[in-house]
Design an enzyme around this catalytic site. Structure first.
Site, PDB file in Angstrom:
ATOM      1  N   CYS A   1      -0.802 -10.142  12.349  1.00 23.64           N
ATOM      2  CA  CYS A   1      -1.311  -9.506  11.151  1.00 23.64           C
ATOM      3  C   CYS A   1      -2.646 -10.130  10.815  1.00 23.64           C
ATOM      4  CB  CYS A   1      -0.310  -9.605  10.006  1.00 23.64           C
ATOM      5  SG  CYS A   1      -0.570 -10.955   8.930  1.00 23.64           S
TER       6      CYS A   1
ATOM      7  N   ARG B   1       1.523 -15.420  13.122  1.00 27.48           N
ATOM      8  CA  ARG B   1       2.817 -15.382  12.443  1.00 27.48           C
ATOM      9  C   ARG B   1       4.001 -15.131  13.391  1.00 27.48           C
ATOM     10  NH1 ARG B   1       1.866 -12.220   6.821  1.00 27.48           N
ATOM     11  NH2 ARG B   1       3.479 -13.597   6.035  1.00 27.48           N
TER      12      ARG B   1
ATOM     13  N   ASP C   1      -0.944 -17.975  -0.988  1.00 31.56           N
ATOM     14  CA  ASP C   1      -1.104 -16.633  -1.564  1.00 31.56           C
ATOM     15  C   ASP C   1      -2.014 -16.624  -2.796  1.00 31.56           C
ATOM     16  OD1 ASP C   1       0.475 -15.598   0.396  1.00 31.56           O
ATOM     17  OD2 ASP C   1       2.241 -15.236  -0.850  1.00 31.56           O
TER      18      ASP C   1
ATOM     19  N   LYS D   1       7.325  -9.775  -5.629  1.00 32.48           N
ATOM     20  CA  LYS D   1       7.349  -9.006  -4.371  1.00 32.48           C
ATOM     21  C   LYS D   1       8.150  -9.735  -3.298  1.00 32.48           C
ATOM     22  CE  LYS D   1       3.823  -9.263  -1.291  1.00 32.48           C
ATOM     23  NZ  LYS D   1       4.252  -9.489   0.095  1.00 32.48           N
ATOM     24  N   ASN D   2       7.820 -11.013  -3.080  1.00 37.17           N
ATOM     25  CA  ASN D   2       8.439 -11.718  -1.954  1.00 37.17           C
ATOM     26  C   ASN D   2       9.921 -12.003  -2.179  1.00 37.17           C
ATOM     27  OD1 ASN D   2       6.056 -11.608  -0.592  1.00 37.17           O
ATOM     28  ND2 ASN D   2       5.483 -13.749  -0.930  1.00 37.17           N
TER      29      ASN D   2
ATOM     30  N   ARG E   1       0.075  -2.552  -1.509  1.00 36.19           N
ATOM     31  CA  ARG E   1       1.229  -3.157  -0.847  1.00 36.19           C
ATOM     32  C   ARG E   1       1.911  -4.150  -1.768  1.00 36.19           C
ATOM     33  NH1 ARG E   1       0.016  -6.942   3.402  1.00 36.19           N
ATOM     34  NH2 ARG E   1       2.107  -7.530   2.768  1.00 36.19           N
TER      35      ARG E   1
END
Ligand code: UD1
Length: 450
Positions: free
Chosen positions: A133, A138, A326, A39-40, A418
């Site tokens: 968030c 952030r 993560d 994803k990233n 997501r």
């Protein structure tokens, strides 16, 4: 065979937030978990496609809400984006807009990273602040200061970052930039911006994450001159333009790590592939410490053999190659069931322990003090209604639900959707017992292979 895209009935965030995942704990898993593209990496590679005035083809792109949103943002800028299974073809030959829409950027922090390539290509970029968030404030100060060091004029007005390159030549200037902390996003923004700058840019104290290396390789495939990615000093020699490429995204190390824990927490024996084992060194080391067996069966395949019981261990999240933030929530689910006391310190984000309250509802014994969680292992968890507070918290609760006695009902699936490509479909293939229920409807199999 793994599915390659989500079915249309789960494509929107609203549908995901109305759905509930029922997880019946206790099933043993077996077989091979298929890992999608990272994803990233994929998100930032999509932003990187703005650098290229020709077709840019990306393969192994995961099917995720975040990717859908990033594609929408690119489309609003005038980029042609077409999806064909797990491949995306983008053409940014005519960028018609320099301003990204607030509604989309506010939902996806990674979309802020377009500021670098947009500025480098057009000489102007207007991108709303991504906002706070759930996991912390952030800020984007390192992105902004780096672009200013490269000669951009950057101002923040009513929540929008306005950046332009003064003068007639409209090229950023190479600079020596020291990052106060090795921010992944800032390293990526500045690396992309520097590919088209005049002269050499040196990024010091740069992030070393595999996704940064993937972005560097992607930019190199388009003709950029970058060296040192994967170390803390990255040197970029600017070139006047980049060209077409066809590039495959690396496997998602966080998804792979989540499957490894799924195998361990259910006392199962599963394989996980494709993976780059070195990307998971810290996670594999911790799994072995608590008592799981992890074998590198092939250069791109791992096997986890769960133990009957696990022992406590301490961990702290750190920039790569340290233990990834993560993976902290998912590992905590395993520690909740490990004998003894474990201490988890979250060093990267200030508010990333919100899953603790939900794990506690399932019977975990965890106390939080500041950025530290003190976990006293319990022999079992019990199914309970829980709510996902962020992406990795949602995965942690799925894992806890797989191990718990009874049924866990998980809400807040917009977070899961997501960032995980068909997670529940993939877990079902391994033998897990879970069903998604939409609103008042009967349970349906949300994901199907296409
Ligand atoms: C990326 C990942 C995210 C991962 C994180 C850390 C993407 C899309 N997201 O997020 O999944 O958890 O790396 O590995 O790739 N910071 C500042 N100023 C800045 C930028 C960051 O103070 O300008 C701080 C942040 O608040 C945070 C720390 O630096 O405390 C690390 O953040 P960063 O590495 O930038 O994370 P992201 O790139 O946002």
């Amino acid at each position: 065979m793994a599915p390659s895209s989500r079915s249309s009935n789960s494509a929107s965030s609203a549908e995901s937030s109305n759905a509930v995942l029922h997880i019946q704990g206790g099933a043993r898993l077996s077989g091979q978990a298929h890992v999608s593209g990272a994803k990233n990496s994929a998100l930032v590679l999509l932003a990187g496609a703005l650098l290229c005035p020709q077709d840019c083809r990306l393969r192994n792109v995961p099917s995720l809400l975040d990717i859908d949103r990033m594609m929408e943002i690119l489309a609003t800028l005038g980029v042609k984006v077409e999806r064909d299974g797990t491949a995306l073809v983008m053409n940014a030959s005519h960028i018609s807009q320099s301003k990204a829409p607030y509604e989309l950027v506010s939902q996806l922090r990674a979309s802020f990273f377009i500021i670098g390539p947009l500025l480098a290509r057009l000489g102007i970029a207007r991108v709303p602040l991504p906002g706070g968030c759930a996991i912390g404030a952030r800020p984007v100060d390192l992105h902004v200061r780096g672009l200013q060091a490269m000669g951009a004029n950057v101002q923040i007005d009513r929540g929008v970052v306005h950046a332009y390159i003064p003068g007639v030549r409209k090229r950023l200037q190479g600079a020596r930039i020291y990052l106060d902390c090795p921010s992944v996003g800032a390293t990526e923004t500045l690396m992309m911006a520097a590919t088209l700058a005049e002269g050499e840019t040196i990024l010091e104290n740069a992030a070393q994450e595999p996704e940064v290396v993937d972005l560097a390789n992607f930019c190199r495939a388009m003709g950029a001159k970058i060296r040192g990615a994967g170390t803390n000093t990255i040197v970029i020699s600017g070139v006047p333009s980049l060209h077409t490429t066809d590039y495959a995204v690396i496997p998602d190390r966080i998804e792979a790590g989540t499957f490894l824990i799924a195998g361990a927490i259910t006392h199962s024996d599963i394989t996980v592939s494709p993976v780059v084992p070195e990307h998971l060194t810290a996670v594999i080391a911790k799994l072995r410490t608590v008592g799981a067996t992890v074998l590198v069966e092939a250069p791109n395949r791992l096997r986890v053999i769960g133990a009957d019981r696990y022992r406590a261990t301490d961990l702290k999240t750190l920039p790569y190659p340290g233990f990834p933030t993560d993976m902290q929530a998912q590992f905590m689910s395993l520690l909740a069931l490990s004998e003894g006391n474990s201490i988890v310190i979250e060093n990267i984000f200030e508010n990333r322990l919100r899953h603790v309250a939900e794990l506690s509802r399932m019977g975990a014994d965890i106390r939080v003090e500041g950025n530290t969680a003190i976990i006293c292992g319990v022999p079992k968890l019990s199914g309970a209604p829980v709510v996902a507070t962020d992406l990795r918290a949602s995965a942690a609760l799925v894992l806890a639900g797989l191990a718990a006695e009874g049924t866990t009902t998980l809400q807040g699936l917009q977070h899961l959707d997501r960032g995980y490509d068909n997670l529940e479909w993939k877990l079902k293939q391994l033998g897990a017992d879970l069903r998604r229920i939409h609103g008042d409807a009967e349970p349906v199999l949300t994901y199907a292979p296409v």
